[in-house]
Design an enzyme around this catalytic site. Structure first.
Site, mmCIF file in Angstrom:
data_model
loop_
_atom_site.group_PDB
_atom_site.id
_atom_site.type_symbol
_atom_site.label_atom_id
_atom_site.label_comp_id
_atom_site.label_asym_id
_atom_site.label_seq_id
_atom_site.Cartn_x
_atom_site.Cartn_y
_atom_site.Cartn_z
ATOM 1 N N HIS A 274 33.503 50.040 40.234
ATOM 2 C CA HIS A 274 33.305 48.863 39.622
ATOM 3 C C HIS A 274 32.108 48.051 39.955
ATOM 4 O O HIS A 274 31.936 46.872 40.254
ATOM 5 C CB HIS A 274 34.608 47.880 40.260
ATOM 6 C CG HIS A 274 35.720 48.398 39.993
ATOM 7 N ND1 HIS A 274 36.732 48.715 40.651
ATOM 8 C CD2 HIS A 274 36.352 49.156 38.530
ATOM 9 C CE1 HIS A 274 37.889 49.410 39.958
ATOM 10 N NE2 HIS A 274 37.462 49.553 38.691
ATOM 11 N N CYS B 218 31.818 49.310 45.592
ATOM 12 C CA CYS B 218 32.822 50.266 44.723
ATOM 13 C C CYS B 218 32.460 50.864 43.611
ATOM 14 O O CYS B 218 31.826 50.444 42.597
ATOM 15 C CB CYS B 218 34.006 49.502 44.408
ATOM 16 S SG CYS B 218 35.409 50.317 43.497
ATOM 17 N N HIS C 152 39.789 52.469 43.998
ATOM 18 C CA HIS C 152 38.454 51.708 44.388
ATOM 19 C C HIS C 152 37.941 52.823 45.559
ATOM 20 O O HIS C 152 38.724 53.703 46.007
ATOM 21 C CB HIS C 152 38.762 50.357 45.112
ATOM 22 C CG HIS C 152 39.271 49.383 44.244
ATOM 23 N ND1 HIS C 152 38.628 48.678 43.177
ATOM 24 C CD2 HIS C 152 40.565 48.780 44.382
ATOM 25 C CE1 HIS C 152 39.362 47.850 42.598
ATOM 26 N NE2 HIS C 152 40.375 47.756 43.302
ATOM 27 N N MET D 23 31.692 44.390 41.998
ATOM 28 C CA MET D 23 32.567 44.542 43.104
ATOM 29 C C MET D 23 31.556 45.314 44.339
ATOM 30 O O MET D 23 31.522 46.348 44.329
ATOM 31 C CB MET D 23 33.630 45.818 42.910
ATOM 32 C CG MET D 23 34.571 45.856 44.005
ATOM 33 S SD MET D 23 36.164 46.484 43.363
ATOM 34 C CE MET D 23 36.855 46.826 45.010
HETATM 35 CU CU LIG Z 1 36.520 49.013 42.665
#
Ligand SMILES: [Cu+2]
Length: 116
Positions: A104, A101, A64, A109
Site C-alpha cells: 500500500h 507498507c 500489511h 501507507m
Molecule cells: Cu498496508
C-alpha cells in the site's frame, strides 16, 4: 562482617534491579490500517525515546507489512493477514526512521518513527 555482607548484597540486588529494568522504556502501538478503514498507519508519525519498543498491530484492510529501507533488523517484510497479528521492534538508536507498507505504499501507507 555480617552487616557488610548484607550491605554488599543489598547493593548488588539494587544494581540488578536498576540495571536490568529500564523503568522509562515503554511500548507504543501502531495500527496497520486505521479503525476508520483507511490505508494508513495509525498513528503515522511516532515520537519515542531510545530503548522504546514499537508494537505493530495488524488492524484493517490487510495484508500489511512494515519495511524500513536499509534496515533489515527493523523491517517485517512478511505480510500480516489476520487482524490482531503483531510484532515488536525495539529502537535503541536515536534517529528518524521512515517505513512503509509494501502493498500500500502507492496508496500513501507510509510512516515515520522519530527516536529521541
Ligand atoms: Cu498496508
Amino acid at each position: 562482617m555480617i552487616r557488610s555482607i548484607s550491605t554488599a548484597l543489598f547493593a548488588f540486588f539494587a544494581f540488578l534491579v536498576i540495571g536490568v529494568t529500564n523503568v522509562n522504556a515503554s511500548t507504543v502501538e501502531v495500527k496497520l490500517g486505521t479503525d476508520a478503514g483507511m490505508l494508513a498507519f495509525e498513528p503515522s508519525t511516532l515520537n519515542i525515546s531510545a530503548g522504546d519498543t514499537v508494537k505493530f498491530v495488524n488492524n484493517k484492510l490487510a495484508p500489511h507489512n512494515a519495511v524500513f529501507d536499509g534496515n533489515d533488523d527493523l523491517s517485517h517484510p512478511d505480510l500480516a493477514f489476520a487482524p490482531g497479528e503483531s510484532w515488536e521492534r525495539t529502537f535503541s538508536t536515536a534517529g528518524t526512521y521512515d517505513f512503509y507498507c509494501e502493498p500500500h505504499r502507492g496508496a500513501g501507507m507510509v510512516g515515520k518513527i522519530v527516536v529521541n
